[in-house]
Design a protein around this motif. Structure first.
Motif, mmCIF file in Angstrom:
data_model
loop_
_atom_site.group_PDB
_atom_site.id
_atom_site.type_symbol
_atom_site.label_atom_id
_atom_site.label_comp_id
_atom_site.label_asym_id
_atom_site.label_seq_id
_atom_site.Cartn_x
_atom_site.Cartn_y
_atom_site.Cartn_z
ATOM 1 N N GLU A 88 0.933 -1.306 0.062
ATOM 2 C CA GLU A 88 -0.063 0.122 -0.018
ATOM 3 C C GLU A 88 0.833 1.185 0.103
ATOM 4 O O GLU A 88 0.575 2.347 -0.614
ATOM 5 N N LYS A 89 1.764 1.249 0.698
ATOM 6 C CA LYS A 89 2.820 2.286 0.852
ATOM 7 C C LYS A 89 3.394 2.774 -0.728
ATOM 8 O O LYS A 89 3.452 3.868 -0.828
ATOM 9 N N VAL A 90 4.038 1.621 -1.161
ATOM 10 C CA VAL A 90 4.838 1.659 -2.381
ATOM 11 C C VAL A 90 3.503 2.444 -3.307
ATOM 12 O O VAL A 90 3.693 3.252 -4.160
ATOM 13 N N HIS A 91 2.457 1.761 -3.455
ATOM 14 C CA HIS A 91 1.566 2.078 -4.526
ATOM 15 C C HIS A 91 0.908 3.454 -4.045
ATOM 16 O O HIS A 91 0.738 4.355 -5.017
ATOM 17 N N ASP A 92 0.647 3.809 -2.670
ATOM 18 C CA ASP A 92 0.356 5.287 -2.568
ATOM 19 C C ASP A 92 1.537 6.344 -3.095
ATOM 20 O O ASP A 92 0.833 7.393 -3.639
ATOM 21 N N ASP A 93 2.644 6.050 -2.923
ATOM 22 C CA ASP A 93 3.868 6.901 -3.384
ATOM 23 C C ASP A 93 3.688 6.885 -4.796
ATOM 24 O O ASP A 93 3.941 8.225 -5.340
ATOM 25 N N LEU A 94 3.365 6.022 -5.390
ATOM 26 C CA LEU A 94 3.462 5.850 -6.926
ATOM 27 C C LEU A 94 2.432 6.538 -7.401
ATOM 28 O O LEU A 94 2.167 7.733 -8.507
ATOM 29 N N MET A 95 1.161 6.570 -6.776
ATOM 30 C CA MET A 95 -0.234 7.391 -7.167
ATOM 31 C C MET A 95 0.158 8.888 -7.043
ATOM 32 O O MET A 95 -0.291 9.759 -7.677
ATOM 33 N N ALA A 96 0.629 9.113 -5.919
ATOM 34 C CA ALA A 96 1.121 10.486 -5.478
ATOM 35 C C ALA A 96 2.098 11.317 -6.569
ATOM 36 O O ALA A 96 1.880 12.108 -6.956
ATOM 37 N N LEU A 121 2.638 10.229 -9.563
ATOM 38 C CA LEU A 121 2.118 10.321 -11.086
ATOM 39 C C LEU A 121 1.802 11.846 -11.400
ATOM 40 O O LEU A 121 1.699 12.085 -12.699
ATOM 41 N N SER A 122 1.311 12.421 -10.350
ATOM 42 C CA SER A 122 0.897 13.888 -10.656
ATOM 43 C C SER A 122 2.136 14.846 -11.097
ATOM 44 O O SER A 122 1.715 15.796 -11.840
ATOM 45 N N LYS A 123 3.306 14.189 -10.797
ATOM 46 C CA LYS A 123 4.491 15.112 -11.279
ATOM 47 C C LYS A 123 4.589 14.864 -12.763
ATOM 48 O O LYS A 123 5.642 15.659 -13.174
ATOM 49 N N LEU A 124 4.245 14.072 -13.258
ATOM 50 C CA LEU A 124 4.400 13.852 -14.784
ATOM 51 C C LEU A 124 5.766 13.478 -15.113
ATOM 52 O O LEU A 124 6.369 14.231 -16.294
ATOM 53 N N ASP A 125 6.492 12.847 -14.175
ATOM 54 C CA ASP A 125 7.948 12.693 -14.223
ATOM 55 C C ASP A 125 8.503 11.221 -14.429
ATOM 56 O O ASP A 125 8.148 10.436 -13.632
ATOM 57 N N ILE A 126 8.874 10.925 -15.803
ATOM 58 C CA ILE A 126 8.897 9.667 -16.221
ATOM 59 C C ILE A 126 10.035 8.902 -15.364
ATOM 60 O O ILE A 126 10.195 7.746 -15.154
ATOM 61 N N ASP A 127 11.099 9.496 -14.792
ATOM 62 C CA ASP A 127 11.922 9.058 -13.995
ATOM 63 C C ASP A 127 11.394 8.233 -12.637
ATOM 64 O O ASP A 127 11.601 7.307 -12.086
ATOM 65 N N ILE A 128 10.598 9.409 -12.012
ATOM 66 C CA ILE A 128 9.838 9.001 -10.993
ATOM 67 C C ILE A 128 8.937 7.657 -11.152
ATOM 68 O O ILE A 128 8.815 6.668 -10.566
ATOM 69 N N TRP A 129 8.135 7.827 -12.277
ATOM 70 C CA TRP A 129 7.222 6.919 -12.648
ATOM 71 C C TRP A 129 7.994 5.611 -12.925
ATOM 72 O O TRP A 129 7.382 4.325 -12.491
ATOM 73 N N THR A 130 9.393 5.418 -13.391
ATOM 74 C CA THR A 130 10.097 4.144 -13.720
ATOM 75 C C THR A 130 10.380 3.453 -12.322
ATOM 76 O O THR A 130 10.586 2.194 -12.412
ATOM 77 N N GLU A 131 10.350 4.009 -11.319
ATOM 78 C CA GLU A 131 10.919 3.621 -9.938
ATOM 79 C C GLU A 131 10.523 2.169 -9.247
ATOM 80 O O GLU A 131 10.887 1.430 -8.987
ATOM 81 N N PRO A 132 8.930 2.190 -9.182
ATOM 82 C CA PRO A 132 8.540 0.840 -8.726
ATOM 83 C C PRO A 132 8.250 -0.138 -9.646
ATOM 84 O O PRO A 132 7.675 -1.234 -9.504
ATOM 85 N N TRP A 133 8.886 -0.258 -10.837
ATOM 86 C CA TRP A 133 9.136 -1.004 -11.946
ATOM 87 C C TRP A 133 10.216 -2.052 -11.906
ATOM 88 O O TRP A 133 11.208 -1.668 -11.801
ATOM 89 N N SER A 134 9.872 -3.521 -11.983
ATOM 90 C CA SER A 134 11.120 -4.242 -11.957
ATOM 91 C C SER A 134 11.939 -3.839 -13.124
ATOM 92 O O SER A 134 11.271 -4.195 -14.274
ATOM 93 N N GLN A 172 -2.226 16.377 -14.047
ATOM 94 C CA GLN A 172 -3.092 14.952 -13.978
ATOM 95 C C GLN A 172 -3.119 14.849 -12.501
ATOM 96 O O GLN A 172 -2.158 15.194 -11.710
ATOM 97 N N THR A 173 -4.361 14.444 -12.045
ATOM 98 C CA THR A 173 -4.332 13.860 -10.716
ATOM 99 C C THR A 173 -4.976 12.283 -10.577
ATOM 100 O O THR A 173 -5.813 12.279 -11.499
ATOM 101 N N ILE A 174 -4.587 11.580 -9.502
ATOM 102 C CA ILE A 174 -5.325 10.254 -9.661
ATOM 103 C C ILE A 174 -5.624 10.223 -8.188
ATOM 104 O O ILE A 174 -4.939 10.552 -7.133
#
Length: 161
Positions: free
Chosen positions: A39-47, A49-62, A96-98
């Motif tokens: 939940e913590k990792v997913h919450d961080d990802l959702m928060a 996503l609003s930054k529209l930063d691809i490097d931040i978006w890539t962090e939680p992916w294997s 964007q907001t999620i």
């Protein structure tokens, strides 16, 4: 008595070899701890996503065990393909907001989790003429790696306004 010794040893050997194959069930506390971590990792990802930063978006992916992603009608066999698509869509957005509308996390194993959720997306494109809102169902599989919980597979559906 001597005749029973080989038989007893065989029974003991059989018991030990079978005991190795018995999987211990996770306790409720262990499952709850795993759910809280994901939940913590997913919450961080959702928060983030609003930054529209691809490097931040890539962090939680294997990076090593990525299986595939399906987004709408698009199928991505590699993380790089998926990343390039997301990067393109990010480039078109002003903001964007999620919001997580609903989320369910099922612990499948100590290092494997199934996450399903419904996300409410609110997107404003840079052209300013098009605003997009969608409640999108998402299913993802998360694996615990040495760096923490990472998503290895995703399916998300999009429906318009």
């Amino acid at each position: 008595m001597r005749k029973l010794a080989p038989f007893s040893l065989m029974i003991l050997f059989l018991f030990i070899s079978c005991a190795k194959n018995i999987k211990t069930e996770l306790t409720v506390e262990q499952k709850n701890a795993i759910v809280a971590e994901v939940e913590k990792v997913h919450d961080d990802l959702m928060a983030n996503l609003s930054k529209l930063d691809i490097d931040i978006w890539t962090e939680p992916w294997s990076k090593n065990e990525f299986v595939a992603a399906t987004s709408g009608v698009n199928y991505f066999r590699t993380l790089n393909e998926f990343r390039d698509s997301v990067k393109y869509w990010f480039s078109l957005r002003e903001r964007q907001t999620i919001e997580i509308v609903e989320r369910n996390i099922k612990v499948l194993a100590p290092d494997l989790v199934l996450l399903t959720c419904i996300l409410n997306w609110d997107i404003l494109f840079k052209n300013g003429e098009q605003e997009y809102s969608s409640n999108s169902p998402v299913t993802s599989i998360w694996k615990k790696e040495s760096e923490g919980w990472k998503s290895i597979c995703l399916h998300e559906s999009w429906k318009g306004n």
